[in-house]
Structure formats: structure tokens, C-alpha cells
Motif scaffolding. Structure first.
Motif, PDB file in Angstrom:
ATOM      1  N   SER A  59       9.750  15.663   9.726  1.00 54.45           N
ATOM      2  CA  SER A  59      10.784  16.679   9.936  1.00 54.45           C
ATOM      3  C   SER A  59      10.296  17.789  10.861  1.00 54.45           C
ATOM      4  O   SER A  59      10.946  18.829  10.970  1.00 54.45           O
ATOM      5  N   PRO A 112       1.602  10.456  -3.716  1.00 55.43           N
ATOM      6  CA  PRO A 112       2.821  11.246  -3.553  1.00 55.43           C
ATOM      7  C   PRO A 112       2.675  12.441  -2.610  1.00 55.43           C
ATOM      8  O   PRO A 112       3.542  12.665  -1.770  1.00 55.43           O
ATOM      9  N   LEU A 113       1.580  13.206  -2.724  1.00 56.34           N
ATOM     10  CA  LEU A 113       1.460  14.393  -1.877  1.00 56.34           C
ATOM     11  C   LEU A 113       1.293  14.025  -0.406  1.00 56.34           C
ATOM     12  O   LEU A 113       1.754  14.745   0.474  1.00 56.34           O
ATOM     13  N   PHE A 171       7.275  19.551  10.741  1.00 54.58           N
ATOM     14  CA  PHE A 171       6.286  20.535  10.277  1.00 54.58           C
ATOM     15  C   PHE A 171       4.903  20.142  10.778  1.00 54.58           C
ATOM     16  O   PHE A 171       4.532  18.967  10.719  1.00 54.58           O
ATOM     17  N   MET A 174       1.370  23.374   2.149  1.00 55.71           N
ATOM     18  CA  MET A 174       2.721  22.793   2.225  1.00 55.71           C
ATOM     19  C   MET A 174       3.768  23.849   1.923  1.00 55.71           C
ATOM     20  O   MET A 174       4.764  23.983   2.632  1.00 55.71           O
ATOM     21  N   LEU A 175       3.521  24.616   0.832  1.00 55.19           N
ATOM     22  CA  LEU A 175       4.490  25.656   0.435  1.00 55.19           C
ATOM     23  C   LEU A 175       4.599  26.715   1.518  1.00 55.19           C
ATOM     24  O   LEU A 175       5.694  27.175   1.841  1.00 55.19           O
ATOM     25  N   ARG A 220       2.614  11.288   0.902  1.00 55.65           N
ATOM     26  CA  ARG A 220       3.962  10.855   1.316  1.00 55.65           C
ATOM     27  C   ARG A 220       4.830  12.068   1.603  1.00 55.65           C
ATOM     28  O   ARG A 220       5.589  12.098   2.563  1.00 55.65           O
ATOM     29  N   PHE A 221       4.682  13.090   0.762  1.00 56.19           N
ATOM     30  CA  PHE A 221       5.475  14.311   0.942  1.00 56.19           C
ATOM     31  C   PHE A 221       5.085  14.985   2.260  1.00 56.19           C
ATOM     32  O   PHE A 221       5.950  15.378   3.051  1.00 56.19           O
ATOM     33  N   ILE A 231      -1.406  21.948  -1.638  1.00 49.00           N
ATOM     34  CA  ILE A 231      -0.059  22.435  -1.975  1.00 49.00           C
ATOM     35  C   ILE A 231       0.206  23.817  -1.343  1.00 49.00           C
ATOM     36  O   ILE A 231       1.299  24.034  -0.806  1.00 49.00           O
ATOM     37  N   LEU A 266       6.642  25.360   4.312  1.00 51.16           N
ATOM     38  CA  LEU A 266       8.058  25.220   3.924  1.00 51.16           C
ATOM     39  C   LEU A 266       8.756  26.579   3.872  1.00 51.16           C
ATOM     40  O   LEU A 266       9.879  26.716   4.335  1.00 51.16           O
ATOM     41  N   LEU A 272       0.857  -1.189   0.000  1.00 50.99           N
ATOM     42  CA  LEU A 272       0.000   0.000   0.000  1.00 50.99           C
ATOM     43  C   LEU A 272       0.890   1.234   0.000  1.00 50.99           C
ATOM     44  O   LEU A 272       1.581   1.496   0.981  1.00 50.99           O
ATOM     45  N   VAL A 273       0.895   1.941  -1.096  1.00 55.33           N
ATOM     46  CA  VAL A 273       1.745   3.127  -1.182  1.00 55.33           C
ATOM     47  C   VAL A 273       0.843   4.350  -1.190  1.00 55.33           C
ATOM     48  O   VAL A 273      -0.066   4.470  -2.018  1.00 55.33           O
ATOM     49  N   ARG A 310       6.646  13.168   5.058  1.00 55.78           N
ATOM     50  CA  ARG A 310       8.054  13.531   5.262  1.00 55.78           C
ATOM     51  C   ARG A 310       8.163  14.870   5.986  1.00 55.78           C
ATOM     52  O   ARG A 310       9.015  15.054   6.850  1.00 55.78           O
ATOM     53  N   MET A 311       7.284  15.827   5.631  1.00 54.06           N
ATOM     54  CA  MET A 311       7.310  17.128   6.306  1.00 54.06           C
ATOM     55  C   MET A 311       6.988  16.964   7.785  1.00 54.06           C
ATOM     56  O   MET A 311       7.653  17.545   8.648  1.00 54.06           O
TER      57      MET A 311
END
Lengths: 281, 273
Positions: A257, A246-247, A259, A270-271, A249-250, A267, A274, A242-243, A253-254
Motif C-alpha cells: 500500500s 503474521p507480522l 508504506f 508499523m504503528l 504478512r502485515f 510494532i 500507520l 510457506l506462509v 500489506r503495508m
């Protein structure tokens, strides 16, 4: 009004040396107009579960309830209950046999002894619900595009007038536009009161459209929750096969880290995070 | 290997019997040995027809097609082309012939008149590459959709082709199976195999070295992925995947370096996340 599977256990080739447990106590619930996605890796038991919902398989233990009535396999009542649950198999278009779309969609209702115009009404209504224009009815189903063929297959199940629609990997093999059109169509059908149970490993469509999700692994229920909860769970506890999109997953990751953003974020959010460096220390 | 194209198609026209309009109307494509080309286009744009022409399964009604320097119109060349430029279709049930996995993989090499030792070597390698070794004695009908697709690929690999043409051949794979297959393709490509991959899956496209776009039976754009991501993608009316929209924003704000691939993990790495 609901479709419920309670603690379903099932093994293939039961009682033989090749016995293989496929479901180990799985429960699922969908109310009219609801959308539940069952997600899992190949071999997780999700197709087996779909076939139980349609009473195609008989559980070793546990029970299936349709609109409050327990389905007793083989009983005359089971036949009636099964008609309430339409099952669309994986790659349903491989089972086409008719020369026209009209004949393909009308096959099941043609066995009910309907008059010619009643049958035509039934076919037209099912085609319209699946987003097919009347002209397509004259076409040869084998000549249609992949997305159209999938719609014809779904229309032929809708023609049986089910209250619950169970779909096994409905988006497999469709391009992005095909997936979008299909999910929009399913949302429209659902707005009409039909419940949707989607078995899939397409987490993107599951996260976008479901009210509830059920995660299966090797026949076991490992998580059940809203799309948001399920995405957070899967970001922290990866499940084989199960993947996440992409967004997501991103965003995962944030979050790792530091966030502070929701797992399902747009988006701009996220921007924003960041560029402000809005990292929790 | 020289710089001569391994596939060369010029002005290919093809009409299916009874179809209102031709599937190909003047398609041009040249592929050099060792390239990895992603072929994109909406349903009905002619991608599969072009693939079948590369493999000499269809003969163009007009135009020229040379595969592996052989004329696809020459009946003597057709079997050699089909073996040297192997084609894997979307639906594995259309191409699985034997009831046992390893026998299905052996079917192609057996027809090439190879020694039994060589057949065994090829079958072992193809099963290994596709991760099917543990399933070799299983009934091919008992495999899952994704496993059947891998079996169809193994059957093509056992021919040891110079060119591998994949027509949506990863559509039934789950994401993990796809990642494993992409790794396998990367290795094959690194060892010199030319790949033509028809796909609409972003993860696949992002790994190709070159992108060609089809529309209404023609190749309408052909170039490098970086140029494609910068804007061509939208021009052809493809749905923009979320990660590509994010990628474009990150590039325009100079937050990630040019040349980063629009893959979530690559972008996260570039941002030191």
C-alpha cells in the motif's frame, strides 16, 4: 571448517517405474557456529537434503564435503565424517526405547567402549547442553512433556559429539513456549561452536534465528539469502506451503500500500508509519 | 436440537497410575450442540486427559461425564460415545491401522456393520473433505506427516460423529494444509458438527466461537474470543503472539473496529491496506 552440499541430485526408487526426483541440483553451505534454515513445502525435498548432509543418502550427482573432505559413500572415511554430523529426525521422540533418560541419551556412546564414569560424563554434558537438569536423567522419557522429550532426543544426538547438528522440523508440535525454549537452547549450542542446519516450514523461527535461508520448491533451489532478503522475496513471490509470520504478512500489506517500512519491522515502527500516514504516493 | 449440552463434565478428577499429582482435579465443561470450542493450556494442564474423558476413552475417578446425553461410566454407552464423539490425536501413527489409505478410512465404518454402499459413501466423503481423494490407493506409510494427520481425521469423519474432538491434530500440517483443514472444519461446524479443538496455534484459536483455558487440571477461564483477546490471554502466561500485540494497539488507538479478528489479513482489510 564447513559442511557443504554441492549441486545434489537425488531420486527415490531410481531406475524403477516409481522413480521420483526429490532433489534437482541443490547446494547449501554452513560454517562452524552458523545457522542455516532450509524451508519449503511438504515434498520440496528438505528432509531428503537433511539426510544427505548426514550421509544417510548417497546423491545421484553432486557431492557432500565435510571440513574440506569429500565424503565418499561406503568408504571408511565416510563413517568418521558422518559422526561429525548429527541428524535429529522429525518427531525424534517416537524413536525412544529406553526406560530412563540416562539410558536413552547414553545409547550411542555406550557402543564406543567408554568406561562407566566417562559415559556418565558424556551423558551429563549432552543433557546439560540440551537444557536438561540432572534429575531428569532418572525419569522415564515417555512420561516427560513434549518439549522435554524433544530435548532428550536432541541430547541423545549431541552425546555423539557432532560438529554440525541437522534438525528436521525441530519445532513441530511444540507450543509457543516450547518453540522459544528450544530455539534458545539451539542458540546456546551454536554459541559453543556447533553449526545448526534446520529444515522447517516454520518460517517464523527460521526468520528469527538463521544467518542464511534456502528456499526449496519441488526439489529445486528457488531462493537463497539472509532472513530479511528471503522475507522480502517471499512477500512478493508466494511459495506454496510457506506462509510468512503474521507480522511479516502485515508489513508486506503495508509495503504494497506504499508504506516505506522494512519487511521485518517492529510494532512501534508499523504503528508510527500507520498513524503518520507515511504512505509513498 | 435442544439447548441441552452435548458434552457435560462436572467435577472430573483423573489420576494416571504412578503420577505424582492428578491430571484433572475438578474440571467442569459444558458444550452446547454446534459450538466450536478452543481448549487452551500449557503442556501438562490436563487438556488431553479431558479430551479422552469426553470420548469415554478414560473414565473419571470422580465426577460426572455425559457425552451425547449418555453416561461415560455406562459400559453399554461407551462404544456409542466413542463413535459419536470422535477423537483425533496428535500423533497420526498412533491411530492409522490399515496399509492402504482408503482401507484405513473404511476401518471405522466397517465395524459399525453398515452396508457396503454406505461405507463407500462415507469413505468417499471423508477423503474428499480432507483432500486425500487422489491419494486413496497409496500406502498409508508413504504419506507425509501432514497427510497422515489428514488421514487420521478422515478416519474419524467416516464415523460421521456429532462431536469432533481434535487433540493438537493439526500440529504437523504446514500452514497451507492448516488453512485447508480450518476451512473444512468451518464447513462441518456450519453443518452442525460440534468441535472441541485443543490447540496452541493462534490461527486455530482465532476461528473458534468460544475459548476455554485449562490450568493444573481445571478449566480456569471460559468465554468469548473478543474478551479473551482483550487481556485474558496475557493473564494466563501465554506468550503473546506478535499479531495479538499489534491487534491490541490498533484496538486501543481505535484504528480498527472492535470485533476484528487478530489475524494479519483481517487487520489489514480493516485498515484498507
Amino acid at each position: 571448517m564447513s559442511l557443504t552440499a554441492e549441486k545434489i541430485t537425488y531420486s527415490y526408487n531410481e531406475g524403477t517405474a516409481a522413480e521420483r526426483p526429490a532433489l534437482r541440483g541443490v547446494s547449501v553451505f554452513v560454517g562452524r557456529g552458523g545457522w542455516v534454515s532450509v524451508v519449503g513445502h511438504t515434498g520440496s525435498g528438505k528432509s531428503t537434503l537433511a539426510q544427505h548432509l548426514n550421509l544417510l543418502l548417497t546423491p545421484k550427482s553432486g557431492k557432500i564435503e565435510i571440513d574440506g573432505k569429500t565424503a565418499v559413500p561406503g568408504s571408511s572415511g565416510a563413517r568418521e565424517l558422518r559422526r561429525k554430523v548429527g541428524l535429529v529426525f522429525q518427531y525424534p521422540e517416537t524413536q525412544f526405547f529406553a526406560e530412563t533418560v540416562r539410558e536413552e541419551i547414553g545409547f550411542a556412546p555406550s557402543n564406543w567402549g567408554l568406561k562407566k564414569d566417562e559415559l556418565e560424563d558424556c551423558v551429563r554434558a549432552a543433557a546439560a547442553a540440551a537444557g536438561l537438569t540432572p534429575e531428569v536423567l532418572e525419569s522415564n522419557p515417555f512420561r516427560l512433556s513434549g518439549g522435554q522429550r524433544r530435548r532428550v532426543a536432541i541430547a541423545s544426538v549431541i552425546a555423539m559429539k557432532p560438529d554440525y547438528l541437522v534438525l528436521d522440523e525441530p519445532t513441530a508440535g511444540l507450543d509457543a513456549a516450547g518453540v522459544r525454549d528450544l530455539t534458545r537452547m539451539l542458540n546456546e549450542i551454536r554459541a559453543g561452536g556447533l553449526a545448526v542446519v534446520q529444515v522447517t516450514h516454520d518460517l517464523k523461527s527460521a526468520l528469527e534465528h538463521s544467518d542464511m535461508m534456502l528456499v526449496l520448491e519441488k526439489g529445486r533451489e528457488i531462493y537463497a539469502g539472509t532472513p530479511e532478503e528471503t522475507a522480502s522475496y517471499l512477500a512478493e513471490h508466494p511459495v506454496k506451503g510457506l506462509v510468512l509470520p503474521p507480522l511479516v504478512r502485515f508489513a508486506g500489506r503495508m509495503r504494497q500500500s506504499g508504506f516505506d517500512i522494512p519487511i521485518i519491522s517492529g510494532i512501534p515502527a508499523m504503528l508510527g508509519a500507520l498513524s503518520e500516514g507515511a504512505r509513498r504516493i | 436440537m435442544g439447548k441441552d449440552p452435548i458434552i457435560s463434565i462436572r467435577g472430573a478428577v483423573y489420576s494416571y497410575k504412578g503420577a505424582p499429582s492428578p491430571a484433572l482435579c475438578g474440571a467442569d465443561l459444558e458444550v452446547l450442540p454446534g459450538e466450536w470450542v478452543a481448549l487452551l493450556g500449557a503442556n501438562g494442564s490436563g487438556k488431553s486427559t479431558l479430551a479422552k474423558i469426553c470420548n469415554a476413552l478414560l473414565e473419571p475417578t470422580q465426577g460426572d461425564c455425559f457425552s451425547l446425553s449418555m453416561d461415560c461410566r455406562d459400559p453399554a454407552c461407551v462404544p456409542l460415545i466413542r463413535q459419536g464423539a470422535a477423537l483425533v490425536f496428535q500423533n497420526p501413527d498412533d491411530q492409522i491401522v490399515a496399509s492402504i489409505v482408503e482401507e484405513d478410512v473404511a476401518f471405522g465404518p466397517e465395524n459399525l456393520g453398515l452396508t457396503s454402499g454406505e461405507i463407500r459413501r462415507r469413505v468417499d466423503r471423508a477423503l474428499e473433505l480432507t483432500g486425500l481423494s487422489e491419494h486413496r490407493r497409496r500406502g498409508s506409510h508413504s504419506l507425509s506427516g501432514g497427510q497422515k494427520q489428514r488421514l487420521a481425521l478422515a478416519g474419524a469423519l467416516a464415523l460421521e460423529p456429532k462431536v469432533l474432538i481434535l487433540d493438537e491434530a493439526t500440529s504437523m500440517l504446514d500452514p497451507e494444509g492448516r488453512a485447508a483443514l480450518l476451512e473444512c472444519l468451518r464447513e462441518l461446524n456450519a453443518s452442525g458438527m460440534t468441535l472441541i479443538q485443543i490447540t496452541h496455534i493462534m490461527e486455530d484459536i482465532a476461528r473458534a466461537g468460544r475459548i476455554a483455558v485449562m490450568q493444573s487440571g481445571r478449566i480456569v477461564w471460559d468465554g468469548l474470543p473478543a474478551d479473551f483477546w482483550r487481556g485474558e490471554y496475557l493473564r494466563f502466561g501465554f506468550d503473546e503472539p506478535g499479531e495479538l500485540a499489534l491487534y491490541r494497539e490498533l484496538i486501543s488507538r481505535k484504528m480498527i473496529p472492535e470485533g476484528t479478528r487478530p489475524i494479519a489479513e483481517d487487520m489489514a482489510e480493516a485498515l484498507c491496506l
